[in-house]
Design a protein around this motif. Structure first.
Motif, short mmCIF file in Angstrom:
data_model
loop_
_atom_site.label_atom_id
_atom_site.label_comp_id
_atom_site.label_asym_id
_atom_site.label_seq_id
_atom_site.Cartn_x
_atom_site.Cartn_y
_atom_site.Cartn_z
N GLU A 45 36.31 50.81 31.62
CA GLU A 45 35.13 50.12 31.14
C GLU A 45 35.19 48.68 31.65
N LYS A 46 34.05 47.98 31.63
CA LYS A 46 34.01 46.65 32.21
C LYS A 46 35.13 45.79 31.64
N PRO A 47 35.95 45.23 32.50
CA PRO A 47 37.15 44.53 32.03
C PRO A 47 36.87 43.08 31.66
N THR A 48 37.88 42.49 31.06
CA THR A 48 37.92 41.05 30.84
C THR A 48 38.99 40.46 31.75
N GLU A 49 38.96 39.17 31.90
CA GLU A 49 39.91 38.52 32.79
C GLU A 49 41.17 38.13 32.03
N ARG A 50 42.30 38.67 32.47
CA ARG A 50 43.58 38.29 31.85
C ARG A 50 43.93 36.86 32.23
N TRP A 51 43.81 36.55 33.52
CA TRP A 51 44.00 35.18 33.99
C TRP A 51 43.50 35.06 35.42
N ALA A 52 43.34 33.84 35.87
CA ALA A 52 42.97 33.56 37.26
C ALA A 52 43.63 32.26 37.67
N THR A 53 44.00 32.17 38.93
CA THR A 53 44.63 30.96 39.42
C THR A 53 44.26 30.74 40.88
N GLU A 54 44.21 29.51 41.29
CA GLU A 54 43.80 29.16 42.65
C GLU A 54 44.87 29.58 43.65
N VAL A 55 44.42 30.20 44.76
CA VAL A 55 45.32 30.61 45.83
C VAL A 55 44.69 30.20 47.16
N ASP A 56 45.45 30.40 48.24
CA ASP A 56 44.95 30.07 49.58
C ASP A 56 43.87 31.04 50.03
N TRP A 57 43.04 30.62 50.95
CA TRP A 57 42.00 31.50 51.47
C TRP A 57 42.62 32.50 52.44
N GLN A 58 41.85 33.54 52.76
CA GLN A 58 42.28 34.62 53.65
C GLN A 58 43.61 35.23 53.19
N SER A 59 43.62 35.66 51.96
CA SER A 59 44.82 36.28 51.41
C SER A 59 44.84 37.77 51.69
N THR A 60 46.03 38.37 51.63
CA THR A 60 46.19 39.80 51.83
C THR A 60 45.96 40.54 50.51
N ARG A 61 46.01 41.88 50.56
CA ARG A 61 45.96 42.65 49.33
C ARG A 61 47.19 42.30 48.48
N PRO A 62 47.01 41.99 47.19
CA PRO A 62 48.17 41.66 46.35
C PRO A 62 49.11 42.86 46.19
N VAL A 63 50.37 42.54 45.97
CA VAL A 63 51.41 43.52 45.68
C VAL A 63 51.98 43.18 44.31
N VAL A 64 52.26 44.21 43.51
CA VAL A 64 52.77 44.00 42.16
C VAL A 64 54.06 44.80 41.98
N ALA A 65 55.13 44.14 41.56
CA ALA A 65 56.41 44.82 41.35
C ALA A 65 57.22 44.07 40.30
N ASP A 66 57.74 44.80 39.34
CA ASP A 66 58.65 44.25 38.33
C ASP A 66 58.07 43.01 37.64
N GLY A 67 56.81 43.10 37.25
CA GLY A 67 56.20 42.01 36.50
C GLY A 67 55.77 40.82 37.32
N THR A 68 55.75 40.95 38.64
CA THR A 68 55.39 39.84 39.51
C THR A 68 54.28 40.26 40.46
N VAL A 69 53.29 39.37 40.64
CA VAL A 69 52.24 39.56 41.63
C VAL A 69 52.56 38.71 42.84
N TYR A 70 52.55 39.32 44.03
CA TYR A 70 52.82 38.61 45.27
C TYR A 70 51.53 38.56 46.09
N VAL A 71 51.19 37.37 46.58
CA VAL A 71 50.01 37.20 47.41
C VAL A 71 50.38 36.41 48.66
N SER A 72 50.08 36.98 49.82
CA SER A 72 50.36 36.32 51.09
C SER A 72 49.07 35.74 51.66
#
Length: 404
Positions: A64-91
């Motif tokens: 169902e339509k979600p709510t936002e858990r959080w958002a934070t500023e990142v660099d432009w032209q980022s890759t698909r995020p990866v999530v492992a062991d409680g951590t989100v990685y963004v290149s």
């Protein structure tokens, strides 16, 4: 002695309907893969698993339509995020950053290793306490401590202009975890890197730059910008197939090891394995371009492009349903839901598409969450949430968003 490239080239396979001869018979079911007997709810590499299926049956995202858990500023032209062991990685072009998946707190950040570099980091691949990430510079492959981001070791390629643009993926994976990693350089060489020795077990040179990779068991599959698909085993070519356009997405089926490949302008192919290796099982001429990845799930193949998201029957290639929209980044699947990233945000659809015929569907759309800009890099589903980067607008920054 002729090179492997020349030996393989002598077998032909230059026409769309032709196939290179089989170079030995290998049981592609031998060995485990990173998803065998795995119940992870993480998304540990760019396309979820080494087979490139972008589908996690062990977790669910919001239906169902979600709510936002959080958002934070990142660099432009980022890759698909990866999530492992409680951590989100963004290149991105400049940095690899790690955030706490629960609250968005930044844990660490790795920038250029040299002052003059813009590394253009690939999406990472995470195994236990190690993060592997490629850079499209002389930095090559980096192995980082997952807790601190500190560099453990580096693997460089020979020659100039030999950085990585294709994300690393594990090779053979056994009960003790990853033992090797598939990496490719800018000159079209595939390296199976031994993670203990930190040296290649074998290398294989293909024609032109590699655009996509996948693995299953001990077999490595590589697609090229020139439109060829290779199956490699123990440093030798099993088969090679020429398709009509750059390979834009590549996935391997869990049962049987057949390959699904999309091309730029030439449709989607399912290629057979074993006795009929490389021959066409089916060809969907009007299949999606499928930028960078498919979702392969529940007997369906889903690809997206700038015009639509399209779902094909995995057995026949026949279209099941489609929806129009600018979905130019890789989709994700979890449970019975597909998640598309596009020009206007993230949209969720039932895997079966609802009721109706082709584009005329009813009851398939589950929700849409608008972004300020478009989705960058692709959509990830992990930790019962959808993770994606919002490019923002002209006066607004890119933001990593976690929706639940």
């Amino acid at each position: 002695m002729p090179s492997r490239r020349h030996v393989l080239a002598s077998l032909g396979a230059v026409g769309v309907g032709s196939v290179a001869g089989c170079l030995g018979s290998v049981d592609t079911d031998a060995g485990a893969t990173a998803s065998d007997d795995d119940t992870t709810t993480d998304w540990p590499m760019a396309n979820f698993d080494p087979m490139g299926r972008s589908y996690n049956r062990n977790t669910t995202g919001p239906t169902e339509k979600p709510t936002e858990r959080w958002a934070t500023e990142v660099d432009w032209q980022s890759t698909r995020p990866v999530v492992a062991d409680g951590t989100v990685y963004v290149s991105s072009q400049a940095r690899l950053r790690a955030f706490d998946v629960e609250n968005g707190e930044e844990r660490w950040s790795v920038g250029p290793l040299e002052a003059t570099e813009r590394p253009r980091y690939t999406a990472p691949a995470v195994d236990g306490d190690t993060v592997y990430v490629g850079a499209d510079t002389s930095a090559g492959l980096l192995a980082l401590d997952a807790e601190t981001g500190e560099k453990r070791w580096r693997y460089r390629f020979d020659g100039e202009h030999t950085g990585m643009s294709v994300p690393p993926i594990p090779g053979y994976t056994g009960e003790e975890g990853w033992s090797s990693l598939v990496v490719t350089d800018g000159h079209g060489t595939v390296h199976l890197l031994d993670l203990d020795e930190r040296e290649p077990r074998w290398t294989f040179e293909v024609y032109g730059r590699v655009s996509r990779t996948a693995t299953r068991g001990d077999v490595v599959y590589a697609g090229t910008e020139g439109g060829e698909v290779y199956a490699l085993y123990d440093g030798e070519g099993r088969w090679r197939r020429k398709l009509p356009g750059k390979i834009t997405a590549l996935a391997v089926e869990d049962n049987g090891g057949e390959v699904i490949a999309s091309t730029f302008g030439g449709g989607v192919f399912r290629l057979r394995d074993n006795a009929h290796a490389g021959r066409t099982r089916w060809h969907a001429e009007r299949g999606p371009v499928a930028h960078r990845a498919f979702v392969v799930a529940d007997g369906r193949v889903c690809g997206t492009d700038l015009a639509r998201a399209k779902v094909l029957d995995e057995r026949s290639g026949d279209p099941e349903w489609s929806v129009e929209g600018d979905f130019g980044v890789p989709p994700a699947g979890a449970g019975d839901t597909l998640y598309f990233g596009g020009e206007k945000g993230v949209t969720a659809y039932k895997l079966g598409g609802g009721m109706g015929v082709d584009g005329l569907r009813f009851g398939g759309k589950r929700w849409h969450y608008p972004f300020e800009g478009s989705v960058s890099g692709g959509v990830t589903v992990a930790d019962e949430a959808v993770v994606a980067v919002d490019t923002g607008g002209e006066d607004r920054p890119s933001r990593l968003r976690v929706l639940e």
